[in-house]
Design an enzyme around this catalytic site. Structure first.
Site, mmCIF file in Angstrom:
data_model
loop_
_atom_site.group_PDB
_atom_site.id
_atom_site.type_symbol
_atom_site.label_atom_id
_atom_site.label_comp_id
_atom_site.label_asym_id
_atom_site.label_seq_id
_atom_site.Cartn_x
_atom_site.Cartn_y
_atom_site.Cartn_z
ATOM 1 C CE LYS A 54 -3.831 -2.320 2.275
ATOM 2 N NZ LYS A 54 -4.545 -2.615 3.513
ATOM 3 C CD GLN A 98 -3.248 -4.409 6.484
ATOM 4 O OE1 GLN A 98 -3.135 -3.464 5.705
ATOM 5 N NE2 GLN A 98 -3.873 -5.516 6.137
ATOM 6 C CG ASP A 121 -9.739 0.005 4.323
ATOM 7 O OD1 ASP A 121 -9.416 -0.327 3.175
ATOM 8 O OD2 ASP A 121 -9.036 -0.196 5.332
#
Ligand code: NAP
Length: 310
Positions: A54, A98, A121
Site C-alpha cells: 500500500k 491494517q 476502506d
C-alpha cells in the site's frame, strides 16, 4: 470458445495512471497532494507485506504517505488517540488501519473512531449506511467490491438488467457488491441473488447467472457445469493450496475451476492477477477522491481545467 480474460493487473495499471494524473492536476491547481496514513499494529508478516504494498503504491501515485508502525502491546486508548490526531490533521485525507489488530483491541471501536470522511476502506458504519442508500449519499465504495464493479464496466459487461448471482455474504465482499449492483443507477440496475451455505440448489442459482461473482473462500467450489455459457465470471477467492517447491511461494487458486470454466464463460477473471490487484488501486482512487472532496474540486473539474489549458 475460450473466454476473454479480464486482467486485474492491466486494469490496476489503467486506474493507477488515472490516479497519478489526478494527483498531478491537483498539485498544479492547489499545490497540495492527497495524504494517506497506514497504521500497522504489531509485526504480522502478512500485514507487513500488505502495508508495504500500500505504501509503495501510494508513493508511486505521488501521495504524501505516513507509515505509522506501532508495537503489538499498544493500548486501545493510545491507538484511539493516534487516530484522533490523524482525523484532525488537514494533510491527511485517508486513514487505513491494517486489520486484524491484536486481540486486546476492539476492532469495531477502531473502525468507528476513524472520521467517516477519511475512511477510505469504507468500513465505518456511516459509509456502510451511505452505500445502502446509494446515489449522492455515497462518498467511498469499499475497495474490493468497487474493483469488481470496475472490472465489469471496463470489460464492457452489460450490468443493467443482468441476472447477477453473488456467492458469499461477507461484509467486505458479498453483501456490498450485491447492494451496489442492485442499486438504481449507472453501473448497476441488475437483478441480484445472494447465495450462501444455507442456500438450496446452489448449482441451479449459479446456472441462471449472466454475471457470477464468487467470494466463498472454497477452492474450486464452482464447477464448470454450474456456469451459463457466455456468462461473466468474477472469481474473488484467494486460496493457498500449497507451496511451490521451486520459488517457495504459496500456490494460489480461486473459488472457480479456472481452466475448465474459461471454456464455457464469455469473460472470466484469473487467480492470481484478477480481483486481487484491483483492491489497492481502488484504495488509491478513494484517497484521491477524499482529497478532491476536501479541497472542493472534483476529478472532472480538474481534468476539464487541464483540457482548457491545452
Ligand atoms: P468470508 O467472510 O469467509 O465469507 C465467506 C462466505 O462464503 C460466507 O458468506 C459463506 O456463507 C459463503 N460460503 C462459504 N462456503 C460456501 C459454500 N460451500 N456454499 C455457499 N456459500 C459458501 O469471505 P470473504 O472475506 O468475503 O472472502 C472470500 C474469499 O475472497 C476468500 O478466499 C478471500 O481470501 C477472498 N478475498 C479476496 C480479496 C481480494 O482479492 N482483494 C478481498 C477479500 C476477500 P455463510 O455466510 O453461510 O457462512
Amino acid at each position: 470458445m475460450t473466454a476473454q480474460i479480464i486482467s486485474g493487473k492491466e486494469l490496476r495499471k489503467e486506474i493507477l495512471d488515472e490516479v497519478k494524473l489526478g494527483v498531478a492536476e491537483m498539485k498544479k491547481k492547489t499545490g497540495r497532494v492527497p495524504g494517506l496514513v497506514t497504521i500497522l499494529v504489531g509485526e504480522s508478516p502478512a500485514s507487513q507485506s500488505y502495508v508495504r504494498l500500500k505504501i509503495k503504491t501510494a508513493l508511486e501515485c505521488g501521495f504524501h504517505e505516513i507509515q505509522d508502525t506501532l508495537p503489538a502491546n499498544i493500548s486501545e486508548a493510545e491507538l484511539l488517540a493516534r487516530i484522533e490526531g490523524y482525523n484532525n490533521d488537514p494533510a491527511i485525507h485517508g486513514i487505513l488501519v491494517q486489520l486484524p489488530v491484536p486481540k486486546h483491541i476492539d476492532e469495531k471501536k477502531i473502525i468507528k473512531a476513524i472520521d467517516p470522511d477519511k475512511d477510505v476502506d469504507a468500513f465505518h458504519p456511516v459509509n456502510v449506511g451511505r452505500l445502502m442508500i446509494g446515489g449522492d449519499a455515497v462518498r467511498f465504495l469499499p475497495c474490493t467490491p468497487a474493483g469488481i464493479q470496475q472490472m465489469l464496466l471496463r470489460s464492457g459487461t452489460e450490468i443493467c438488467g443482468a441476472e447477477v448471482v453473488v456467492v458469499g455474504r461477507s461484509n467486505i465482499v458479498g453483501k456490498p457488491i450485491a447492494v451496489m449492483l442492485a442499486q438504481k443507477g449507472e453501473g448497476a440496475n441488475a437483478t441480484v441473488t445472494l447465495v450462501h451455505t444455507a442456500t438450496r440448489d446452489l448449482p441451479g442459482h449459479c446456472r441462471r447467472a449472466d454475471i457470477l461473482i464468487v467470494a466463498a473462500g472454497v477452492p474450486g467450489l464452482v464447477k464448470p457445469e454450474w456456469i451459463k455459457p457466455g456468462a461473466t465470471v468474477i472469481d474473488v477467492g484467494v486460496n493457498r493450496v500449497g507451496i511451490n517447491s521451486k520459488t517457495g511461494k504459496a500456490i494460489l487458486r480461486g473459488d472457480v475451476d479456472f481452466e475448465k470454466a474459461k471454456e464455457i464463460a464469455g469473460k472470466i477473471t484469473p487467480v492470481p492477477g484478477g480481483v486481487g490487484p484491483m483492491t489497492i488501486a481502488m484504495l488509491m482512487k478513494n484517497t484521491l477522491l477524499s482529497a478532491q472532496l476536501t479541497l472542493g474540486i472534483t476529478g472532472d473539474q480538474v481534468l476539464d481545467d487541464a483540457d482548457e489549458k491545452k
